[in-house]
Design a protein around this motif. Sequence first.
Motif, PDB file in Angstrom:
ATOM      1  N   ILE A   1       0.834  -1.201   0.000  1.00  0.00           N
ATOM      2  CA  ILE A   1       0.000   0.000   0.000  1.00  0.00           C
ATOM      3  C   ILE A   1       0.868   1.250   0.000  1.00  0.00           C
ATOM      4  O   ILE A   1       0.576   2.239  -0.688  1.00  0.00           O
ATOM      5  CB  ILE A   1      -0.947  -0.018   1.211  1.00  0.00           C
ATOM      6  CG1 ILE A   1      -1.954  -1.168   1.048  1.00  0.00           C
ATOM      7  CG2 ILE A   1      -1.680   1.303   1.366  1.00  0.00           C
ATOM      8  CD1 ILE A   1      -2.863  -1.372   2.230  1.00  0.00           C
ATOM      9  N   ARG A   2       1.961   1.230   0.757  1.00  0.00           N
ATOM     10  CA  ARG A   2       2.888   2.361   0.783  1.00  0.00           C
ATOM     11  C   ARG A   2       3.438   2.642  -0.614  1.00  0.00           C
ATOM     12  O   ARG A   2       3.475   3.782  -1.084  1.00  0.00           O
ATOM     13  CB  ARG A   2       4.038   2.060   1.747  1.00  0.00           C
ATOM     14  CG  ARG A   2       4.967   3.241   2.018  1.00  0.00           C
ATOM     15  CD  ARG A   2       6.150   2.804   2.879  1.00  0.00           C
ATOM     16  NE  ARG A   2       5.718   2.159   4.107  1.00  0.00           N
ATOM     17  CZ  ARG A   2       5.402   2.801   5.214  1.00  0.00           C
ATOM     18  NH1 ARG A   2       5.456   4.133   5.237  1.00  0.00           N
ATOM     19  NH2 ARG A   2       5.031   2.134   6.289  1.00  0.00           N
ATOM     20  N   GLU A   3       3.851   1.581  -1.304  1.00  0.00           N
ATOM     21  CA  GLU A   3       4.421   1.738  -2.643  1.00  0.00           C
ATOM     22  C   GLU A   3       3.378   2.274  -3.614  1.00  0.00           C
ATOM     23  O   GLU A   3       3.673   3.111  -4.472  1.00  0.00           O
ATOM     24  CB  GLU A   3       4.963   0.400  -3.131  1.00  0.00           C
ATOM     25  CG  GLU A   3       5.856   0.476  -4.356  1.00  0.00           C
ATOM     26  CD  GLU A   3       7.187   1.160  -4.078  1.00  0.00           C
ATOM     27  OE1 GLU A   3       7.734   1.793  -5.005  1.00  0.00           O
ATOM     28  OE2 GLU A   3       7.682   1.052  -2.940  1.00  0.00           O
ATOM     29  N   TYR A   4       2.142   1.805  -3.473  1.00  0.00           N
ATOM     30  CA  TYR A   4       1.057   2.272  -4.341  1.00  0.00           C
ATOM     31  C   TYR A   4       0.855   3.781  -4.176  1.00  0.00           C
ATOM     32  O   TYR A   4       0.724   4.517  -5.158  1.00  0.00           O
ATOM     33  CB  TYR A   4      -0.235   1.519  -4.025  1.00  0.00           C
ATOM     34  CG  TYR A   4      -1.455   2.099  -4.703  1.00  0.00           C
ATOM     35  CD1 TYR A   4      -1.763   1.791  -6.019  1.00  0.00           C
ATOM     36  CD2 TYR A   4      -2.297   2.985  -4.019  1.00  0.00           C
ATOM     37  CE1 TYR A   4      -2.869   2.343  -6.642  1.00  0.00           C
ATOM     38  CE2 TYR A   4      -3.405   3.525  -4.626  1.00  0.00           C
ATOM     39  CZ  TYR A   4      -3.693   3.219  -5.939  1.00  0.00           C
ATOM     40  OH  TYR A   4      -4.788   3.757  -6.562  1.00  0.00           O
ATOM     41  N   ILE A   5       0.804   4.239  -2.934  1.00  0.00           N
ATOM     42  CA  ILE A   5       0.565   5.661  -2.674  1.00  0.00           C
ATOM     43  C   ILE A   5       1.723   6.513  -3.205  1.00  0.00           C
ATOM     44  O   ILE A   5       1.512   7.572  -3.809  1.00  0.00           O
ATOM     45  CB  ILE A   5       0.367   5.907  -1.163  1.00  0.00           C
ATOM     46  CG1 ILE A   5      -0.899   5.192  -0.696  1.00  0.00           C
ATOM     47  CG2 ILE A   5       0.277   7.403  -0.860  1.00  0.00           C
ATOM     48  CD1 ILE A   5      -1.075   5.181   0.798  1.00  0.00           C
ATOM     49  N   ILE A   6       2.948   6.049  -2.979  1.00  0.00           N
ATOM     50  CA  ILE A   6       4.123   6.803  -3.464  1.00  0.00           C
ATOM     51  C   ILE A   6       4.122   6.870  -4.993  1.00  0.00           C
ATOM     52  O   ILE A   6       4.390   7.926  -5.593  1.00  0.00           O
ATOM     53  CB  ILE A   6       5.411   6.151  -2.937  1.00  0.00           C
ATOM     54  CG1 ILE A   6       5.496   6.347  -1.405  1.00  0.00           C
ATOM     55  CG2 ILE A   6       6.644   6.747  -3.613  1.00  0.00           C
ATOM     56  CD1 ILE A   6       6.623   5.605  -0.750  1.00  0.00           C
ATOM     57  N   ASN A   7       3.804   5.753  -5.652  1.00  0.00           N
ATOM     58  CA  ASN A   7       3.736   5.746  -7.111  1.00  0.00           C
ATOM     59  C   ASN A   7       2.647   6.683  -7.613  1.00  0.00           C
ATOM     60  O   ASN A   7       2.833   7.412  -8.609  1.00  0.00           O
ATOM     61  CB  ASN A   7       3.449   4.324  -7.619  1.00  0.00           C
ATOM     62  CG  ASN A   7       4.630   3.398  -7.478  1.00  0.00           C
ATOM     63  OD1 ASN A   7       5.745   3.849  -7.197  1.00  0.00           O
ATOM     64  ND2 ASN A   7       4.397   2.114  -7.620  1.00  0.00           N
ATOM     65  N   LYS A   8       1.532   6.691  -6.925  1.00  0.00           N
ATOM     66  CA  LYS A   8       0.426   7.555  -7.313  1.00  0.00           C
ATOM     67  C   LYS A   8       0.828   9.019  -7.191  1.00  0.00           C
ATOM     68  O   LYS A   8       0.502   9.860  -8.056  1.00  0.00           O
ATOM     69  CB  LYS A   8      -0.788   7.259  -6.430  1.00  0.00           C
ATOM     70  CG  LYS A   8      -2.101   7.852  -6.915  1.00  0.00           C
ATOM     71  CD  LYS A   8      -3.249   7.376  -6.021  1.00  0.00           C
ATOM     72  CE  LYS A   8      -4.558   7.974  -6.505  1.00  0.00           C
ATOM     73  NZ  LYS A   8      -5.685   7.591  -5.637  1.00  0.00           N
ATOM     74  N   SER A   9       1.557   9.346  -6.139  1.00  0.00           N
ATOM     75  CA  SER A   9       2.025  10.728  -5.929  1.00  0.00           C
ATOM     76  C   SER A   9       3.016  11.130  -7.002  1.00  0.00           C
ATOM     77  O   SER A   9       2.978  12.237  -7.522  1.00  0.00           O
ATOM     78  CB  SER A   9       2.673  10.843  -4.545  1.00  0.00           C
ATOM     79  OG  SER A   9       3.155  12.136  -4.336  1.00  0.00           O
ATOM     80  N   ARG A  10       3.900  10.212  -7.381  1.00  0.00           N
ATOM     81  CA  ARG A  10       4.892  10.481  -8.446  1.00  0.00           C
ATOM     82  C   ARG A  10       4.182  10.767  -9.766  1.00  0.00           C
ATOM     83  O   ARG A  10       4.551  11.670 -10.508  1.00  0.00           O
ATOM     84  CB  ARG A  10       5.826   9.283  -8.622  1.00  0.00           C
ATOM     85  CG  ARG A  10       6.870   9.112  -7.521  1.00  0.00           C
ATOM     86  CD  ARG A  10       7.972   8.206  -8.029  1.00  0.00           C
ATOM     87  NE  ARG A  10       8.731   7.635  -6.921  1.00  0.00           N
ATOM     88  CZ  ARG A  10       8.661   6.381  -6.529  1.00  0.00           C
ATOM     89  NH1 ARG A  10       7.858   5.533  -7.149  1.00  0.00           N
ATOM     90  NH2 ARG A  10       9.392   5.950  -5.525  1.00  0.00           N
ATOM     91  N   ASN A  11       3.156   9.969 -10.076  1.00  0.00           N
ATOM     92  CA  ASN A  11       2.457  10.122 -11.339  1.00  0.00           C
ATOM     93  C   ASN A  11       1.729  11.479 -11.425  1.00  0.00           C
ATOM     94  O   ASN A  11       1.582  12.063 -12.483  1.00  0.00           O
ATOM     95  CB  ASN A  11       1.459   8.972 -11.531  1.00  0.00           C
ATOM     96  CG  ASN A  11       2.154   7.651 -11.745  1.00  0.00           C
ATOM     97  OD1 ASN A  11       3.302   7.608 -12.174  1.00  0.00           O
ATOM     98  ND2 ASN A  11       1.468   6.557 -11.411  1.00  0.00           N
ATOM     99  N   LYS A  12       1.229  11.955 -10.261  1.00  0.00           N
ATOM    100  CA  LYS A  12       0.571  13.259 -10.240  1.00  0.00           C
ATOM    101  C   LYS A  12       1.558  14.380 -10.542  1.00  0.00           C
ATOM    102  O   LYS A  12       1.220  15.376 -11.175  1.00  0.00           O
ATOM    103  CB  LYS A  12      -0.069  13.497  -8.864  1.00  0.00           C
ATOM    104  CG  LYS A  12      -1.399  12.796  -8.673  1.00  0.00           C
ATOM    105  CD  LYS A  12      -1.991  13.176  -7.339  1.00  0.00           C
ATOM    106  CE  LYS A  12      -3.341  12.491  -7.148  1.00  0.00           C
ATOM    107  NZ  LYS A  12      -3.948  12.821  -5.835  1.00  0.00           N
ATOM    108  N   ASN A  13       2.768  14.205 -10.034  1.00  0.00           N
ATOM    109  CA  ASN A  13       3.791  15.236 -10.239  1.00  0.00           C
ATOM    110  C   ASN A  13       4.443  15.097 -11.608  1.00  0.00           C
ATOM    111  O   ASN A  13       5.062  16.025 -12.098  1.00  0.00           O
ATOM    112  CB  ASN A  13       4.854  15.146  -9.139  1.00  0.00           C
ATOM    113  CG  ASN A  13       4.253  15.379  -7.758  1.00  0.00           C
ATOM    114  OD1 ASN A  13       3.268  16.090  -7.625  1.00  0.00           O
ATOM    115  ND2 ASN A  13       4.842  14.760  -6.739  1.00  0.00           N
TER     116      ASN A  13
END
Length: 476
Positions: free
Chosen positions: A464-476
């Motif tokens: 779940i941590r990795e999913y959230i970090i990846n999602k944040s990267r994609n937004k940026n």
Amino acid sequence: MDVQEVLQCADNLVFAKTEKHLDHLQEAILRGTWQRQKYPEIAKACHRSEAHVKKVAAKLWKLLSETLGEDINQSNFGYTVERWLFSNSFSITGNNCVQIGKVSCDPSHYPKASQSESLQEETFNEKTSNSERKIHLDLADAPEPNLFYNRTSELTTLENWILGHTRLITILGLSGIGKTALTLQLISQIKHEFDYIIWRSLRNSPPLASLQTDLIKFCRGGAPVPAPSVPAPYPEERATTGGLPLLEYLRSHRCLIILDDIQTIFSSQQLAGNYQPGYENYGAFFKQLTESSHNSCLILLSWEKPREIAALEGENRPCKSLQLNGLGAEAQEIFREKGLAEPEKWSELIDLYRGNPLWLNIVATMIQDLFGGSVSEFLSYDTLFLGDLESLLHQHFDRLTASEQQAMGWLANTPEPADISKIPENLQVSPPELLKVMQSLGRRSLVETVKQNGRSHFTIGQVIREYIINKSRNKN
């Protein structure tokens, strides 16, 4: 169906294929599997090596699979035998023998299945010490089961609750954690306790009145549901049943009703367990079935807990919840089936993916496809690869409120378990609101609570941590 009948049926199947009967070791493997023993236990009882038992078992499962035209293995053998008997996959021949496919088995004690072409309703007779009880079974809405892995303690807990006349049980957990497989296995163990067993999915969000009409119709053997001659006496009962006497059936018969996909009647972008407009009467329905006197049981399968349940459940109350967690060492069976190498690395994989059977199946396939089955090569990467897991997690995260998403982002960027009494400045959530948010995330099975120095701290799993970090990267 007892073990001798299982062995007789399997022997006939094998003989039809090979013109040879089961040998002593093959019988021991089937007997042990039916009794939910693992290969080491079977090997010890037979005074054979575990490796030899596994080799013989693999050939036996392959032979049965070829004979029946479906995959048979140690994990699903018990369920598959039960399913043969509960469905029209077998029929009664003129010699009163059970016909499975093209193979006849000697079934002097086998129950006769319904011959309904629709497979929507099946009936069989269960012999008890005093009489023969007719059991009506409808699992038409149940999904095809995944492989069942050993969950002895959970099964024992659920069985004890049911035998103790618990009226409402909620089984909670993320998608893929094994709620369906566990419940199907439970049915095979406690079916003799009930007159009616009905599985319904709420994936299409049926109104409560439609669901109840459907349940009553099954209990009436398909007959139309009559309009009530006398209105329900209490306003809350009229609201929950629409005047239909479902509760009367739950009192006059012992029914087990499983409602799957409960989360579909909850609103997205609201805290966990809040109903969609027009579905609030489900909450009153659950409350009524818990507090009214009857001998039936309702099991709810859900990603998140209905908000009424917390107030209704308790140690000595007829409402209980089971939070289903991931597998431990039992999950290694997934990697054996996938043919992964380096068993000494498997426990690390299980920890990383929190023992979720579906997640582990996905990652094991990926390791086989991309790394030739090498677990160490997969683990050598700095980031945790999610692959197809991202779309599964998106279904969960798409339901979160803005405050819940903020809190999850905070936890994802906090390596150690977080103390919610110390709210960071960039988290635009008041202390009272944060408490509600953390409670909601817990009810969604997305956060875990750990005790440190006598205080509750909160953390999330690595996937779940990795999913959230990846999602944040994609937004940026």
